[in-house]
Design an enzyme around this catalytic site. Structure first.
Site, PDB file in Angstrom:
ATOM      1  N   ASP A 178      -2.654  -7.351  -5.604  1.00 14.54           N
ATOM      2  CA  ASP A 178      -3.723  -7.355  -4.609  1.00 14.54           C
ATOM      3  C   ASP A 178      -3.184  -7.997  -3.336  1.00 14.54           C
ATOM      4  O   ASP A 178      -2.850  -9.186  -3.313  1.00 14.54           O
ATOM      5  CB  ASP A 178      -4.920  -8.144  -5.141  1.00 14.54           C
ATOM      6  CG  ASP A 178      -6.104  -8.166  -4.183  1.00 14.54           C
ATOM      7  OD1 ASP A 178      -5.941  -7.738  -3.018  1.00 14.54           O
ATOM      8  OD2 ASP A 178      -7.176  -8.621  -4.592  1.00 14.54           O
TER       9      ASP A 178
ATOM     10  N   GLY B 245       1.633   3.372  -2.212  1.00 18.22           N
ATOM     11  CA  GLY B 245       1.276   4.520  -3.046  1.00 18.22           C
ATOM     12  C   GLY B 245       2.310   4.811  -4.111  1.00 18.22           C
ATOM     13  O   GLY B 245       2.776   3.914  -4.818  1.00 18.22           O
TER      14      GLY B 245
ATOM     15  N   HIS C 131      -5.514   0.142   9.539  1.00 17.69           N
ATOM     16  CA  HIS C 131      -6.639   0.852  10.177  1.00 17.69           C
ATOM     17  C   HIS C 131      -7.799   1.073   9.189  1.00 17.69           C
ATOM     18  O   HIS C 131      -8.890   1.448   9.592  1.00 17.69           O
ATOM     19  CB  HIS C 131      -6.179   2.165  10.810  1.00 17.69           C
ATOM     20  CG  HIS C 131      -5.856   3.266   9.848  1.00 17.69           C
ATOM     21  ND1 HIS C 131      -5.739   4.577  10.251  1.00 17.69           N
ATOM     22  CD2 HIS C 131      -5.619   3.270   8.509  1.00 17.69           C
ATOM     23  CE1 HIS C 131      -5.455   5.334   9.209  1.00 17.69           C
ATOM     24  NE2 HIS C 131      -5.374   4.568   8.150  1.00 17.69           N
TER      25      HIS C 131
ATOM     26  N   GLY D   4       0.831  -1.205   0.000  1.00 19.78           N
ATOM     27  CA  GLY D   4       0.000   0.000   0.000  1.00 19.78           C
ATOM     28  C   GLY D   4       0.857   1.243   0.000  1.00 19.78           C
ATOM     29  O   GLY D   4       0.466   2.280   0.533  1.00 19.78           O
TER      30      GLY D   4
ATOM     31  N   ASP E  45       1.289  -1.847  -4.660  1.00 18.78           N
ATOM     32  CA  ASP E  45      -0.004  -1.184  -4.521  1.00 18.78           C
ATOM     33  C   ASP E  45      -0.895  -1.612  -5.681  1.00 18.78           C
ATOM     34  O   ASP E  45      -0.490  -2.423  -6.528  1.00 18.78           O
ATOM     35  CB  ASP E  45       0.163   0.340  -4.501  1.00 18.78           C
ATOM     36  CG  ASP E  45      -0.895   1.031  -3.635  1.00 18.78           C
ATOM     37  OD1 ASP E  45      -2.099   0.720  -3.809  1.00 18.78           O
ATOM     38  OD2 ASP E  45      -0.531   1.867  -2.783  1.00 18.78           O
TER      39      ASP E  45
ATOM     40  N   LYS F 267       2.303   1.031   6.321  1.00 23.76           N
ATOM     41  CA  LYS F 267       2.133   2.341   6.926  1.00 23.76           C
ATOM     42  C   LYS F 267       0.691   2.802   6.749  1.00 23.76           C
ATOM     43  O   LYS F 267       0.222   3.012   5.642  1.00 23.76           O
ATOM     44  CB  LYS F 267       3.070   3.369   6.292  1.00 23.76           C
ATOM     45  CG  LYS F 267       2.810   4.795   6.764  1.00 23.76           C
ATOM     46  CD  LYS F 267       3.541   5.813   5.914  1.00 23.76           C
ATOM     47  CE  LYS F 267       3.088   7.230   6.240  1.00 23.76           C
ATOM     48  NZ  LYS F 267       1.764   7.577   5.705  1.00 23.76           N
TER      49      LYS F 267
END
Length: 358
Positions: free
Chosen positions: A245, A204, A263, A202, A225, A259
């Site tokens: 994925d 980015g 959440h 993830g 990502d 990072k």
């Protein structure tokens, strides 16, 4: 006259003031958005010294009828610590004048600087996102839908895929946050000691990976990502981009970095992601670790303001059906995903580094 049973009048008035404070709290965000849109932190910064109200008005070129409006907005922003009022000496009139100066908060809104968070303000306070909060009542009665499913008609990540301009804004917002994070990560060499290969899941556009690899040039990174995020991004000698994925598979590495990722997801989804992380770092008998940069709620130990920020983030993540977690909740996730141990270290005011071991 009817009163609340057992309550004194001053208690009722205090309760009313608290309710009104929350009722109008949306203006905190809108005032912040206003100052970024008008580039007021940039104006003060470029002025080279604190700026008086007439000087600010001259640059903004607002109509005379709105002079009072600017003054009132600046007074409120100053009261809340975004700006401060200082005394400056007017050498021509030989008198002291009041002027607006930047605080630490507004310094973080000056564009073009290393630690500018203006893209975060612009992204999060975009009306498309912020207006979704009006649907909280409807969302709470939908069993599986996220707030954005309810308000936008699709999940957040699908919305980003279908809206390239907003996807770009979101990636820049996350990149601005990562640049701030670098202030803390440069002192965390023990976290990366002994590692050679890290996959940033993830990640980015690679801001975090680039910043870490600049500080620790011996590390090699894969930024992993969604394909549409990383396509056509140029790599380097120690950084490559891979699309995929994370629920299916994660590239093999000594460590997996997550990072501000978990959440966003439910406990069930987090377990799946962590299981894929465990597979990625358990190769040829060599076991690495998972490095999480995320929030750990600790109301008993944290200052009130830090807890308030964390709990606000928790409400924001609830809109994605995600959550911020206590140490006990993190531990439960790790154990259920097959990990044996973990270590939590404070990183920034509200973020922690969590090292998780298989």
């Amino acid at each position: 006259m009817a009163t609340i049973k057992g309550r004194k009048a001053n208690e009722i008035f205090q309760g009313q003031a608290l309710l009104y404070r929350h009722m109008y709290a949306f203006l905190d965000s809108m005032c912040l958005k206003w100052t970024v849109e008008l580039a007021i932190p940039d104006i003060i910064h470029n002025h080279g010294q604190p700026i008086t109200l007439p000087e600010l008005l001259s640059i903004l070129q607002v109509p005379p009828t709105k002079v009072c409006g600017v003054q009132r907005l600046m007074r409120y922003l100053t009261h809340n610590g975004i700006f401060e009022i200082v005394k400056i000496h007017d050498k021509y009139n030989q008198e002291e004048k009041e002027a607006y100066a930047l605080t630490v908060a507004s310094e973080l809104l000056v564009k073009g600087t290393d630690h500018c968070l203006a893209p975060m303000v612009e992204c999060i306070l975009d009306p498309t996102l912020s207006s979704s909060a009006h649907q909280l009542k409807k969302w709470i009665y939908e069993e599986d839908l996220t707030l954005f499913d309810v308000s936008l008609g699709s999940g957040f990540w699908d919305f980003l895929d279908k809206n390239p301009a907003y996807n770009s804004s979101f990636n820049e917002a996350m990149a601005s946050d990562s640049r701030i994070l670098n202030l803390a990560l440069r002192d965390y060499n023990l976290v990366f000691e002994g590692l050679e290969f890290i996959v940033d899941v993830g990640g980015g556009t690679g801001t975090t990976a680039k910043l870490i690899s600049e500080t620790f040039p011996y590390l090699k990174f894969i930024v992993f990502d969604r394909p549409q995020v990383v396509e056509n991004l140029p790599g380097s000698n120690n950084l490559t981009y891979v699309g995929g994925d994370m629920f299916q598979s994660i590239p093999k590495a000594d460590a997996v970095l997550l990072k501000w990722i978990l959440h966003n997801w439910t406990d069930n989804d987090c377990r799946k992601i962590l299981e894929k992380c465990k597979e990625a770092i358990s190769n040829d008998g060599k076991r690495g670790k998972v490095i999480l940069i995320d929030i750990v709620i600790n109301e008993k130990r944290d200052e009130h303001e830090i807890t308030q920020t964390k709990l606000l983030m928790d409400v924001a993540m609830a809109c994605l059906n995600g959550k911020e977690r206590t140490e006990e909740e993190w531990k439960k996730l790790f154990m259920e995903a097959g990990f044996q141990d973990y270590k939590i270290s404070p990183l920034t005011g509200y973020l922690s580094v969590i090292e998780v071991y298989p």
